[in-house]
Design an enzyme around this catalytic site. Sequence first.
Site, PDB file in Angstrom:
ATOM      1  N   CYS A 122       0.838  -1.196   0.000  1.00 60.72           N
ATOM      2  CA  CYS A 122       0.000   0.000   0.000  1.00 60.72           C
ATOM      3  C   CYS A 122       0.876   1.250   0.000  1.00 60.72           C
ATOM      4  O   CYS A 122       2.035   1.222   0.417  1.00 60.72           O
ATOM      5  CB  CYS A 122      -0.905  -0.028   1.234  1.00 60.72           C
ATOM      6  SG  CYS A 122      -1.996   1.390   1.403  1.00 60.72           S
ATOM      7  N   SER A 136       0.835   3.657   1.981  1.00 57.62           N
ATOM      8  CA  SER A 136       1.282   4.015   3.330  1.00 57.62           C
ATOM      9  C   SER A 136       2.626   3.364   3.662  1.00 57.62           C
ATOM     10  O   SER A 136       3.428   3.924   4.408  1.00 57.62           O
ATOM     11  CB  SER A 136       0.236   3.607   4.374  1.00 57.62           C
ATOM     12  OG  SER A 136      -0.966   4.309   4.171  1.00 57.62           O
ATOM     13  N   HIS A 182       5.867   5.709   4.486  1.00 60.78           N
ATOM     14  CA  HIS A 182       6.683   5.600   5.693  1.00 60.78           C
ATOM     15  C   HIS A 182       8.154   5.395   5.347  1.00 60.78           C
ATOM     16  O   HIS A 182       9.038   5.967   5.991  1.00 60.78           O
ATOM     17  CB  HIS A 182       6.193   4.437   6.548  1.00 60.78           C
ATOM     18  CG  HIS A 182       6.848   4.352   7.895  1.00 60.78           C
ATOM     19  ND1 HIS A 182       6.634   5.284   8.876  1.00 60.78           N
ATOM     20  CD2 HIS A 182       7.728   3.457   8.416  1.00 60.78           C
ATOM     21  CE1 HIS A 182       7.329   4.965   9.957  1.00 60.78           C
ATOM     22  NE2 HIS A 182       8.014   3.855   9.699  1.00 60.78           N
ATOM     23  N   HIS A 230       0.598  -3.746   6.068  1.00 57.89           N
ATOM     24  CA  HIS A 230      -0.613  -3.655   6.891  1.00 57.89           C
ATOM     25  C   HIS A 230      -1.852  -4.091   6.119  1.00 57.89           C
ATOM     26  O   HIS A 230      -2.963  -3.866   6.562  1.00 57.89           O
ATOM     27  CB  HIS A 230      -0.800  -2.213   7.389  1.00 57.89           C
ATOM     28  CG  HIS A 230      -0.968  -1.217   6.284  1.00 57.89           C
ATOM     29  ND1 HIS A 230       0.067  -0.830   5.474  1.00 57.89           N
ATOM     30  CD2 HIS A 230      -2.075  -0.560   5.834  1.00 57.89           C
ATOM     31  CE1 HIS A 230      -0.378   0.035   4.583  1.00 57.89           C
ATOM     32  NE2 HIS A 230      -1.673   0.212   4.768  1.00 57.89           N
ATOM     33  N   CYS A 233      -6.847  -2.866   3.750  1.00 55.84           N
ATOM     34  CA  CYS A 233      -6.620  -1.422   3.681  1.00 55.84           C
ATOM     35  C   CYS A 233      -7.216  -0.816   2.420  1.00 55.84           C
ATOM     36  O   CYS A 233      -8.310  -0.286   2.439  1.00 55.84           O
ATOM     37  CB  CYS A 233      -5.129  -1.073   3.770  1.00 55.84           C
ATOM     38  SG  CYS A 233      -4.839   0.718   3.760  1.00 55.84           S
TER      39      CYS A 233
END
Length: 383
Positions: free
Chosen positions: A53, A55, A59, A75, A182
């Site tokens: 993803c 995200s 990060h 995640h 997600c």
Amino acid sequence: MVTKSLLFSALMVIKCQAAVAWEPNVPMVIEEIEVAPPQKNEIRIKVIATGVCHSDLYHLFEGKHKDGFPAVLGHEGAGVVESVGPGVTEFKPGDKVIPLFVSQCKECRFCKSPKTNLCEKSWSTERYAQMSNTDTRFSCRGKPVLQFMGTSTFSEYTVLNQIAVAKIHDDAPLNRVCLLGCGISTGYGAAINTAKVEPGSVCAVFGMGAVGLAAVMGCKNAGASRIIAVDINEQKFEKAKVFGATDFVNPKAHKKPINEVLTDMTNGGVDYSLECVGNVAVMRSALESCVKGWGVSVLVGWTDLHDFSARPIQLIAGKTWKGSLFGGFKGKDSIPKLVLDYMAGRIKLEEFVTHTVSLEQINDAIQLMKTGGCIRTIVNVSK
């Protein structure tokens, strides 16, 4: 009845393979890590498959919070319960599950409210900026390794609190329903739960990545009569049509701002707009694309790097600006139902998958996302 072998397994540290991000802006390294046994109210899961993803990309290469490293990212996964800790009654070894980065304790004021899917007992309560907390069951080379967003699915095994796990149907294909952890839930729910798209309405979705395509699917299933896909990559329109888009607009193909283009196309603006890019300039354009009086614009794309702004008259004149996290879904209640929706053909998942890789190829998957070369890449973590 819990057998002695299962009880013994629950007490053992497991050594397994995981992709460890040691620091920002550096590729992940496949390492042997140690995964501690589940403690009270915890579950240890064998991760079968995971999506990659934005995200994760954010990060690793954009967020740059050094306190969030070293970490195992990921995640958007699905797996099988390996063992459970004391106090766990809802799950047993062998259950198919999806880890949740938004927990649902069902006891706090947020969980008891129908107005939100937040949870006071989430990993994000204390270290939101670092996208992790300091309590971890991972270690590598004698050092603690953080669990990203409380989940860490780029590992063959992970440990979560039972409030952050959803039990799903025994026949669910884990290499597809992992996407409900997600991205797909986020975009789909933003349309049906947060925007509350109505039948016959006109919608615009900004960004045709996986989240945006899922938002298109949500608008379609909610009965929108016209769905305008907005992206600078015109090759994505054919994929957007699969999910229900009726029009495609490339902002770079017009001399006027995109909000003016959409306003002209829709007799004053769209009823609903969803920003699925994570760009503050696009967020403002999405708001300004809405019709005055009742237009609703939803922020879906993730970013924490810049402030955003708008002219007050946009809201005074009746538009609404909203945010959506995980599509507004209360995970333990909703994700099992979404899995059944997929199995019944009511929502699409297969159509999002463009690449499949092994855990050893995780950096290739990150690069595909970084360059826009995929919609969703599935990582086969364990057999």
